[in-house]
Design a protein around this motif. Structure first.
Motif, PDB file in Angstrom:
ATOM      1  N   VAL A 203      -7.933   4.168   6.188  1.00  0.00           N
ATOM      2  CA  VAL A 203      -7.766   3.530   4.914  1.00  0.00           C
ATOM      3  C   VAL A 203      -9.250   3.248   4.473  1.00  0.00           C
ATOM      4  O   VAL A 203     -10.102   2.559   5.104  1.00  0.00           O
ATOM      5  CB  VAL A 203      -6.964   2.084   4.995  1.00  0.00           C
ATOM      6  CG1 VAL A 203      -6.884   1.454   3.834  1.00  0.00           C
ATOM      7  CG2 VAL A 203      -5.640   2.424   5.732  1.00  0.00           C
ATOM      8  N   ASN A 204      -9.343   3.908   3.287  1.00  0.00           N
ATOM      9  CA  ASN A 204     -10.750   3.823   2.531  1.00  0.00           C
ATOM     10  C   ASN A 204     -12.023   4.189   3.618  1.00  0.00           C
ATOM     11  O   ASN A 204     -12.861   3.916   3.633  1.00  0.00           O
ATOM     12  CB  ASN A 204     -11.144   2.420   2.125  1.00  0.00           C
ATOM     13  CG  ASN A 204      -9.940   2.238   0.868  1.00  0.00           C
ATOM     14  OD1 ASN A 204      -9.276   2.936   0.246  1.00  0.00           O
ATOM     15  ND2 ASN A 204      -9.246   1.037   1.225  1.00  0.00           N
TER      16      ASN A 204
ATOM     17  N   VAL B  13      -1.763  -2.845   2.092  1.00  0.00           N
ATOM     18  CA  VAL B  13      -2.484  -1.427   1.073  1.00  0.00           C
ATOM     19  C   VAL B  13      -1.655  -1.536  -0.346  1.00  0.00           C
ATOM     20  O   VAL B  13      -0.703  -2.221  -0.426  1.00  0.00           O
ATOM     21  CB  VAL B  13      -2.430  -0.277   1.667  1.00  0.00           C
ATOM     22  CG1 VAL B  13      -2.998  -0.388   3.167  1.00  0.00           C
ATOM     23  CG2 VAL B  13      -0.781  -0.173   2.013  1.00  0.00           C
TER      24      VAL B  13
ATOM     25  N   ASP C 273      -5.652   2.433  -2.847  1.00  0.00           N
ATOM     26  CA  ASP C 273      -6.483   2.663  -1.553  1.00  0.00           C
ATOM     27  C   ASP C 273      -6.407   4.160  -1.152  1.00  0.00           C
ATOM     28  O   ASP C 273      -5.485   4.853  -1.284  1.00  0.00           O
ATOM     29  CB  ASP C 273      -5.727   1.948  -0.257  1.00  0.00           C
ATOM     30  CG  ASP C 273      -5.889   0.252  -0.488  1.00  0.00           C
ATOM     31  OD1 ASP C 273      -7.406   0.000  -0.590  1.00  0.00           O
ATOM     32  OD2 ASP C 273      -4.986  -0.494  -0.352  1.00  0.00           O
ATOM     33  N   HIS C 274      -7.323   4.658  -0.531  1.00  0.00           N
ATOM     34  CA  HIS C 274      -7.509   6.220   0.048  1.00  0.00           C
ATOM     35  C   HIS C 274      -6.954   6.092   1.664  1.00  0.00           C
ATOM     36  O   HIS C 274      -7.706   5.692   2.250  1.00  0.00           O
ATOM     37  CB  HIS C 274      -8.800   6.735  -0.085  1.00  0.00           C
ATOM     38  CG  HIS C 274      -9.089   8.046   0.207  1.00  0.00           C
ATOM     39  ND1 HIS C 274      -8.732   8.792   1.240  1.00  0.00           N
ATOM     40  CD2 HIS C 274      -9.098   9.156  -0.757  1.00  0.00           C
ATOM     41  CE1 HIS C 274      -9.068  10.023   1.229  1.00  0.00           C
ATOM     42  NE2 HIS C 274      -9.092  10.430  -0.114  1.00  0.00           N
ATOM     43  N   ILE C 275      -5.697   6.579   1.534  1.00  0.00           N
ATOM     44  CA  ILE C 275      -4.967   6.445   2.945  1.00  0.00           C
ATOM     45  C   ILE C 275      -4.749   8.111   3.448  1.00  0.00           C
ATOM     46  O   ILE C 275      -4.249   8.805   2.706  1.00  0.00           O
ATOM     47  CB  ILE C 275      -3.488   5.924   3.008  1.00  0.00           C
ATOM     48  CG1 ILE C 275      -4.023   4.398   2.376  1.00  0.00           C
ATOM     49  CG2 ILE C 275      -2.953   5.630   4.105  1.00  0.00           C
ATOM     50  CD1 ILE C 275      -2.650   3.638   1.769  1.00  0.00           C
TER      51      ILE C 275
END
Length: 236
Positions: free
Chosen positions: A33-34, A45, A49-51
């Motif tokens: 995550v991120n 989340v 968020d960059h997952i």
């Protein structure tokens, strides 16, 4: 899906993975995550968020809306043990939260709307909203002016305490009728024809609350709704 939500729920939904497998993969360190490896699934989340899972980014696709030209032989359900469903015709990811906004019988063809937006579909299906759905039907017997008047004014259905709400009826020819109703009672159009001593032979839906079935869609084909079509429901 409502946000923020637990990472476990996000992964299960977007990656279409059982929760048990999600937990195993998180413990293996396959989820970030991120940019940070996460070993617990209870963190909150959001779509911002960059997952990633196993190096691949997972993105929530958001609210989606499709129209389908339903053929005969398909049921408007998410799953069925006996018959194919309309979702068997939709080749899109992450459909488990989708539902049909306005069902059709297995032998009825035409416009079906599918979405994961419950508030939007409520505008269509709620009796209080009185959204018109338009059908074209072929009848067993010749349609009379008296029958059209009865249908427009409201008829008493077998087993119902109250007559149907006023409808709109347009004669196409002696055995064909365009009928618009703002209710969604069980087998309503078929029962309305029975109430005036006739019988539906074929039934096709062409409009829901102002959204027209795209004439370029062959039976079994679908497409996303346009922004204009989506907004029609809330405007009417």
């Amino acid at each position: 899906m409502k946000f923020p939500c637990r990472l476990e729920k996000f992964l299960s939904h977007v990656a279409e993975m059982p929760r048990s497998k999600v937990k195993i993969n998180i413990k293996k360190g396959l989820v970030t995550v991120n940019g940070n490896v996460v070993k617990k699934g209870d963190i909150q989340v959001t779509p911002a968020d960059h997952i990633t899972f196993d190096g691949n980014r997972l993105e929530y696709l958001g609210l989606r809306y499709y129209m389908l030209n339903k053929p005969q032989g398909y049921v408007c359900a998410n799953s069925d043990e006996l018959h194919p469903t309309v979702f068997d015709l939709i080749e899109e990811p992450n459909l488990k939260d989708f539902h049909v906004a306005g069902r059709l019988d297995i032998d009825t063809t035409g416009l079906v709307l599918l979405t994961n937006d419950g508030d939007w579909s409520h505008q269509i299906t709620s009796p209080k909203k009185q959204k018109f759905k338009t059908y074209v039907l072929e009848s067993r017997d010749e349609l009379t002016e008296e029958a059209l008047t009865q249908l427009e004014q409201g008829v008493e259905l077998h087993g119902e305490r109250q007559a149907t709400l006023p409808a709109k009826a347009e004669l196409i020819d002696k055995f064909a009728l365009r009928l618009s109703i703002c209710e969604g009672k069980y087998h309503q159009v078929k029962r309305m024809l029975a109430a005036v001593g006739n019988q539906v032979v074929e039934l096709h839906r062409e409009n829901i609350a102002g959204i027209e079935l795209d004439p370029t869609l062959a039976k079994g084909e679908y497409r996303p709704l346009t922004d204009e079509e989506i907004s029609i429901i809330n405007a009417n």
